[in-house]
Design an enzyme around this catalytic site. Sequence first.
Site, short mmCIF file in Angstrom:
data_model
loop_
_atom_site.label_atom_id
_atom_site.label_comp_id
_atom_site.label_asym_id
_atom_site.label_seq_id
_atom_site.Cartn_x
_atom_site.Cartn_y
_atom_site.Cartn_z
N LYS A 67 0.81 -1.73 0.29
CA LYS A 67 0.35 0.16 0.12
C LYS A 67 0.93 1.09 0.15
O LYS A 67 0.29 2.52 -0.54
CB LYS A 67 -0.74 -0.01 1.00
CG LYS A 67 -1.58 1.07 1.49
CD LYS A 67 -2.80 1.01 2.42
CE LYS A 67 -2.21 0.47 3.63
NZ LYS A 67 -1.80 1.21 4.66
N ARG A 119 13.28 -8.84 12.57
CA ARG A 119 12.94 -8.29 12.20
C ARG A 119 11.61 -8.58 13.69
O ARG A 119 10.51 -9.44 13.09
CB ARG A 119 12.43 -6.83 12.29
CG ARG A 119 13.76 -5.63 11.82
CD ARG A 119 12.98 -4.05 11.37
NE ARG A 119 11.56 -4.88 10.84
CZ ARG A 119 10.95 -4.19 10.74
NH1 ARG A 119 11.13 -2.64 9.95
NH2 ARG A 119 9.48 -3.72 10.14
N ARG A 130 -1.08 -8.79 13.61
CA ARG A 130 -1.75 -7.45 12.99
C ARG A 130 -2.45 -7.81 12.27
O ARG A 130 -3.29 -6.92 12.02
CB ARG A 130 0.17 -7.53 12.13
CG ARG A 130 0.81 -6.79 13.11
CD ARG A 130 2.27 -5.84 12.61
NE ARG A 130 2.24 -5.35 11.84
CZ ARG A 130 3.15 -5.08 10.09
NH1 ARG A 130 4.29 -6.04 10.53
NH2 ARG A 130 3.42 -4.08 9.75
#
Length: 226
Positions: free
Chosen positions: A16, A163, A174
């Site tokens: 996005k 990460r 998420r």
Amino acid sequence: MPELNLVLFGPPGSGKGTQGERLQEDLRLPYYATGDILRAAVREETELGGTAKRYMDRGDLVPDEVIVSVIAERIDSPEAADGFILDGFPRTEPQAEALADRLTELGRSLTAVLLIDVDDDEVVRRLGGRRTCEENGHVFHVEFNPPEKEGVCDLDGSPLVVRDDDEPEVIRHRLEQYHAKTEPLVDFYDRRSLLRRIDGAASPGEVGAELERTLATLRLEADEAI
Ligand SMILES: [Zn+2]
């Protein structure tokens, strides 16, 4: 030329941000990401910025009506006269209702809500395969952009790590948040015939091309409506 008042939706890993930047350049429209707008309002010391800052300084969430007002301030500025691209807003149905009301007050309305659709497995594959260089943040991907030597940065020889954000369970979390918050809005805009789904599983170039086709169709429809 009719206005293009757009909202961009998509899960983490949908590309996005990349597509938003490209749209901003192609369409020459301001791109408003909520976090950036709030920080800018605070920096520019607008009245609303001051109100937002009081919440942020206390570590509280900035209430919907303040966020909506900050966004409305931008939308009503000369730079957004031909349209705008919103990213990260609205996040909830009350925000979407408030945005619609404020746009109506300004004699405007949304042109479309663009959803870059990518299924969860693909998101996990994209984000979960990322490896980041510990020293300088260079990013690789085990599948799409592998380093020459596994686990080592091509550029500086530093170890490559996953990460925290890219750990599978964090990605799943998420995604759950995204589905819980965004799906009601997808329905909200679908019911109002504003939703346009873009297949985000394709390459960034193809996704960009499909966005362009969608926008061309929207412009034609808007021209015919005048
Ligand atoms: Zn590196």
